[in-house]
Scaffold this active site. Structure first.
Site, mmCIF file in Angstrom:
data_model
loop_
_atom_site.group_PDB
_atom_site.id
_atom_site.type_symbol
_atom_site.label_atom_id
_atom_site.label_comp_id
_atom_site.label_asym_id
_atom_site.label_seq_id
_atom_site.Cartn_x
_atom_site.Cartn_y
_atom_site.Cartn_z
ATOM 1 N N HIS A 1 -0.377 10.784 -2.150
ATOM 2 C CA HIS A 1 -1.704 10.435 -1.629
ATOM 3 C C HIS A 1 -2.622 11.631 -1.423
ATOM 4 O O HIS A 1 -3.787 11.616 -1.805
ATOM 5 C CB HIS A 1 -1.566 9.676 -0.305
ATOM 6 C CG HIS A 1 -2.889 9.339 0.310
ATOM 7 N ND1 HIS A 1 -3.565 10.194 1.163
ATOM 8 C CD2 HIS A 1 -3.685 8.254 0.156
ATOM 9 C CE1 HIS A 1 -4.703 9.634 1.519
ATOM 10 N NE2 HIS A 1 -4.809 8.457 0.924
ATOM 11 N N HIS B 1 0.829 -1.205 0.000
ATOM 12 C CA HIS B 1 0.000 0.000 0.000
ATOM 13 C C HIS B 1 0.865 1.258 0.000
ATOM 14 O O HIS B 1 1.598 1.498 0.952
ATOM 15 C CB HIS B 1 -0.871 -0.049 1.259
ATOM 16 C CG HIS B 1 -1.786 1.107 1.439
ATOM 17 N ND1 HIS B 1 -1.763 1.904 2.564
ATOM 18 C CD2 HIS B 1 -2.773 1.594 0.647
ATOM 19 C CE1 HIS B 1 -2.703 2.821 2.464
ATOM 20 N NE2 HIS B 1 -3.332 2.667 1.316
ATOM 21 N N ARG B 2 0.798 2.037 -1.057
ATOM 22 C CA ARG B 2 1.665 3.215 -1.258
ATOM 23 C C ARG B 2 3.129 2.764 -1.223
ATOM 24 O O ARG B 2 4.002 3.484 -0.748
ATOM 25 C CB ARG B 2 1.412 4.287 -0.192
ATOM 26 C CG ARG B 2 -0.062 4.601 0.059
ATOM 27 C CD ARG B 2 -0.254 5.670 1.127
ATOM 28 N NE ARG B 2 -1.660 5.717 1.567
ATOM 29 C CZ ARG B 2 -2.126 6.461 2.552
ATOM 30 N NH1 ARG B 2 -1.309 7.272 3.202
ATOM 31 N NH2 ARG B 2 -3.401 6.426 2.891
ATOM 32 N N ASP C 1 0.508 -2.083 4.318
ATOM 33 C CA ASP C 1 1.712 -1.248 4.475
ATOM 34 C C ASP C 1 2.937 -2.119 4.759
ATOM 35 O O ASP C 1 4.069 -1.642 4.670
ATOM 36 C CB ASP C 1 1.543 -0.293 5.671
ATOM 37 C CG ASP C 1 0.378 0.672 5.504
ATOM 38 O OD1 ASP C 1 -0.042 0.923 4.359
ATOM 39 O OD2 ASP C 1 -0.113 1.189 6.542
ATOM 40 N N GLU D 1 -4.424 3.966 -8.120
ATOM 41 C CA GLU D 1 -5.626 4.602 -7.590
ATOM 42 C C GLU D 1 -5.691 6.037 -8.090
ATOM 43 O O GLU D 1 -4.803 6.847 -7.805
ATOM 44 C CB GLU D 1 -5.634 4.571 -6.055
ATOM 45 C CG GLU D 1 -6.925 5.193 -5.545
ATOM 46 C CD GLU D 1 -6.987 5.421 -4.042
ATOM 47 O OE1 GLU D 1 -6.210 4.843 -3.272
ATOM 48 O OE2 GLU D 1 -7.856 6.226 -3.658
ATOM 49 N N ASP E 1 -1.012 6.079 -5.494
ATOM 50 C CA ASP E 1 -2.052 7.096 -5.691
ATOM 51 C C ASP E 1 -1.583 8.138 -6.698
ATOM 52 O O ASP E 1 -0.463 8.631 -6.593
ATOM 53 C CB ASP E 1 -2.332 7.799 -4.354
ATOM 54 C CG ASP E 1 -2.686 6.815 -3.254
ATOM 55 O OD1 ASP E 1 -3.729 6.167 -3.375
ATOM 56 O OD2 ASP E 1 -1.893 6.692 -2.295
ATOM 57 N N GLU F 1 0.346 -0.783 -4.750
ATOM 58 C CA GLU F 1 -0.755 0.178 -4.878
ATOM 59 C C GLU F 1 -0.144 1.568 -4.765
ATOM 60 O O GLU F 1 0.733 1.798 -3.921
ATOM 61 C CB GLU F 1 -1.772 -0.032 -3.746
ATOM 62 C CG GLU F 1 -3.043 0.809 -3.878
ATOM 63 C CD GLU F 1 -3.048 2.127 -3.099
ATOM 64 O OE1 GLU F 1 -4.061 2.839 -3.172
ATOM 65 O OE2 GLU F 1 -2.040 2.475 -2.435
ATOM 66 N N LYS G 1 -6.836 9.527 -7.718
ATOM 67 C CA LYS G 1 -7.304 10.329 -6.578
ATOM 68 C C LYS G 1 -8.194 11.459 -7.082
ATOM 69 O O LYS G 1 -7.865 12.642 -6.989
ATOM 70 C CB LYS G 1 -6.095 10.887 -5.821
ATOM 71 C CG LYS G 1 -5.496 9.870 -4.864
ATOM 72 C CD LYS G 1 -6.396 9.698 -3.640
ATOM 73 C CE LYS G 1 -5.847 8.667 -2.660
ATOM 74 N NZ LYS G 1 -6.911 7.967 -1.943
#
Ligand code: G3P
Ligand code: MG
Length: 240
Positions: A52, A10-11, A234, A112, A39, A37, A114
């Site tokens: 993000h 995640h990120r 994470d 993703e 953003d 993943e 945003k």
């Protein structure tokens, strides 16, 4: 499916590195994640950048809204020191820079968009064009909390993998997802474990869960019997 979920960092490996930086993406690969993943937002001069928040305030040493800053302005900022001095000098990556790096590995990529707070006109086409320029299509899943954004992606490219993102429990999510012909939802565990989650699975929807950081939480989900295709975490190293 429930036994061995796909692990998305995640990120990037944001538990141990500053989120959405090349350091976090490299660490995700080193820690054995199956995917990343990230953003995406758009600068004032129309460049795609990986960050993000809608502003640089939390994760850099600068201040300001992404949509009102140029790429040159963003390039001056330090996106690592806020996390730890050992990451000083990390930059806000562009999506182009990320793809250049990703071309050297086989990781899956969840982009993703945003667009849930700032609409970023044209971002969907620009992301698709870049994916095609790098011939990355089969490795990509595009997701967004903004279902109108997902709809635009589908209109532009009916065959690319897309997923609807849901925050907590959204009663109308499944109906909206079906309307768009979606096959996947990215949800929190509360949704997956609710009646809505089961209904989604029963109607053929794949579930990918964010942000699962504790193996115990995963055990609980697994114990429920709800099939989960992927975890977004994470700490990818905890799930290997
Ligand atoms: O894509 C899953 C997750 O990243 C969505 O929430 O706020 O962490 O981007 P957020
Ligand atoms: Mg995200």
């Amino acid at each position: 499916m429930n036994q061995k979920p796909v692990i998305f960092a995640h990120r990037g490996a944001s538990g141990t590195c500053p989120e959405n930086t090349m350091a976090a993406f490299r660490a995700a690969a080193q820690k054995g994640a199956d995917g990343i993943e990230l953003d995406v937002q758009m600068t004032r001069d129309g460049e795609l950048v990986i960050i993000h928040d809608e502003t640089v305030n939390r994760t850099t040493n600068g201040r300001g809204a992404i949509g009102r800053m140029t790429l040159d302005e963003l390039a001056q900022l330090d996106a690592g020191s806020w996390f730890s001095p050992s990451f000083a000098g990390e930059k806000i990556p562009t999506l182009d820079e990320f793809f250049k790096w990703a071309a050297g590995n086989k990781l899956q990529i969840n982009i993703e968009l945003k667009t849930n707070k700032v609409p970023y006109h044209g971002i969907e086409k620009q992301v698709l064009d870049l994916i095609n320029a790098y011939q990355m299509r089969e490795r990509i899943i595009i997701s967004s909390f903004n279902f109108d954004s997902i709809k635009r992606v589908i209109e532009l490219d009916p065959y690319i993998a897309v997923a609807g993102l849901i925050w907590k429990i959204r009663r109308d999510a499944l109906a909206r997802a079906k309307e768009l012909g979606l096959r996947a939802l990215h949800t929190q565990s509360s949704y997956a474990l609710s009646g809505y989650g089961r209904e989604a699975v029963n109607s053929g929807m794949l579930l990918r869960l964010y942000t699962i950081n504790h193996p115990k939480e995963w055990e609980r989900i697994r114990g429920s019997g709800v099939p989960v295709e992927a975890l977004i975490t994470d700490f990818p190293e905890r799930f290997r």
